[in-house]
Design an enzyme around this catalytic site. Sequence first.
Site, PDB file in Angstrom:
ATOM      1  CD  GLU A 152      -2.923  -1.254   2.359  1.00 57.96           C
ATOM      2  OE1 GLU A 152      -2.566  -0.600   3.330  1.00 57.96           O
ATOM      3  OE2 GLU A 152      -3.898  -1.600   2.076  1.00 57.96           O
ATOM      4  CD  GLU A 208      -3.723  -6.254   2.556  1.00 57.33           C
ATOM      5  OE1 GLU A 208      -4.523  -5.655   3.157  1.00 57.33           O
ATOM      6  OE2 GLU A 208      -2.436  -6.036   2.788  1.00 57.33           O
TER       7      GLU A 208
HETATM    8  C1  BG6 Z   1      -4.262  -3.178   4.890  1.00 59.34           C
HETATM    9  C2  BG6 Z   1      -3.037  -3.725   5.247  1.00 59.34           C
HETATM   10  O1  BG6 Z   1      -4.408  -1.796   5.029  1.00 59.34           O
HETATM   11  O2  BG6 Z   1      -5.471  -3.892   5.705  1.00 59.34           O
HETATM   12  C3  BG6 Z   1      -2.937  -4.776   6.372  1.00 59.34           C
HETATM   13  O3  BG6 Z   1      -2.346  -3.898   4.382  1.00 59.34           O
HETATM   14  C4  BG6 Z   1      -4.025  -4.899   7.318  1.00 59.34           C
HETATM   15  O4  BG6 Z   1      -1.729  -4.917   7.051  1.00 59.34           O
HETATM   16  C5  BG6 Z   1      -5.154  -4.693   6.523  1.00 59.34           C
HETATM   17  O5  BG6 Z   1      -3.968  -5.583   8.287  1.00 59.34           O
HETATM   18  C6  BG6 Z   1      -6.493  -4.566   7.550  1.00 59.34           C
HETATM   19  O6  BG6 Z   1      -6.440  -3.659   8.344  1.00 59.34           O
HETATM   20  P1  BG6 Z   1      -6.593  -3.717   9.779  1.00 59.34           P
HETATM   21  O7  BG6 Z   1      -6.232  -2.216  10.316  1.00 59.34           O
HETATM   22  O8  BG6 Z   1      -8.120  -3.997  10.226  1.00 59.34           O
HETATM   23  O9  BG6 Z   1      -5.621  -4.686  10.128  1.00 59.34           O
END
Ligand code: BG6
Length: 467
Positions: free
Chosen positions: A171, A361
């Site tokens: 990101e 993701e």
């Molecule tokens: C993304 C990141 O922004 O979202 C991850 O690359 C992160 O590292 C994922 O875990 C989910 O976000 P969060 O804050 O709920 O863990």
Amino acid sequence: MTAFPDGFLWGGATAANQLEGAYLTDGKGLSIQDVMPRGIVGPPTDEPTPDNLKHEGIDHYHRYAEDIALFAELGFSVYRFSIGWSRIFPNGDEETPNEEGLAFYDRLLDELERHGIEPLVTISHYETPLHLSRTYDGWVDRRLIGFYERYARTLFERFGHRVRYWLTFNEINSVLHAPLMSGGIWTPKEQLAEGDLYQAIHHELVASASATRIAHEIDPGLKVGCMVLAMPTYPLTPSPADVLAVLHADHANLAFTDVHVRGRYPGYLLRTLREKGIELDITDDDRETLTHTVDFVSFSYYMSVCEAADGGEAGEGNLFGGITNPTLPASEWGWQIDPVGLRITLNQFWDRWGKPLFIVENGLGANDELVEVDGVPTVEDDYRIAYLNDHLVQVGEAIADGVEVLGYTWWGPIDVVSASTAQLSKRYGFIYVDRNDDGSGTLRRYRKKSFGWYRDLIASNGGTLTA
Ligand code: BG6
């Protein structure tokens, strides 16, 4: 009938600092995460503190074989993980790598190979060595390019024969909003000069292109991608002023991929810099390096936002938010759920760059309740199944639209520590890990209801989706 082509890669994604634990084992140095016990919700600490859940994570460092066996049971054909930079270069600026750190990833890759799972490796996922952050102010300092090049070269030389897919920075666009977590910049955000922030961005873009060049020199068969946080932005109203506000918001994010794909700064970014009075230090070598463009574009997708010229009700978001969309529901953490936004993103990215896309993701963080069904602990996470189903239906639609999608890795196939809030109770997994926010728990793993659902979905190559 399934829209997903043969060979579509199905799997899950994690990051070293969120699951490995073992934060000082086998010569690992401290990373910024080791002093971020509250994620981005609170300030970093001067020293590691005992309340930091990431120090033990879910003990994946010692349980990776068990975890990968569960991923194999799910039928994963790909697993995205990151390499902890400070395991390999404990301070970040050493000449030679830490062999014990490299050996851990050898063992991890052995396990993936044994199960026939393709690795997808993130070189830097929010875990800049702390020394680089404290001593150099992270990516603000040009010398970070050289340290990163050495680190990336070390990884390509060691693992390039067994890892085909690489991502340079997780990101990368999030540095605009989370300069410490994303760019290792120790100067507090409120005190950071905009010129320094854009210079740091420039250094990261050059380092990313340089890593792509090095990878291709070592083996032209290696596939290197950029990775951006995708958050489609909708106008709050149909007024041209709101649509223009969307264009500006989009530009701020799209610029990162424009540089990675086109090999130069887009005109709109040059204008922004001009109007802010920022003169970047860009050398001729930098310009040449930027021409080494990526093989594919990858992104995270969790939510969409609205934008308006005159502001509006600000909502929660994944590292950054926008204006709340009155038409959409939200997760327990306020992230608005928008499956159609994923189809829109895939189409926009494909139309703009024409590069293969990888969804690396996507996921739902929720409070899960462990219950017993027929004497076996599990979680009845129908909400997660619904989220997954609805988003994948839209991926199928995008593929039918003609978009080339390489694969899909669900965020956090096993519960990990959250990046933004550093909680374990914000769970994403198909596999429940018995560890709580106060650090208690046995660390035992349990299959949730979604485990069987995702396994069947992968086995049918998307055939079990319901529209
Ligand atoms: C993304 C990141 O922004 O979202 C991850 O690359 C992160 O590292 C994922 O875990 C989910 O976000 P969060 O804050 O709920 O863990």
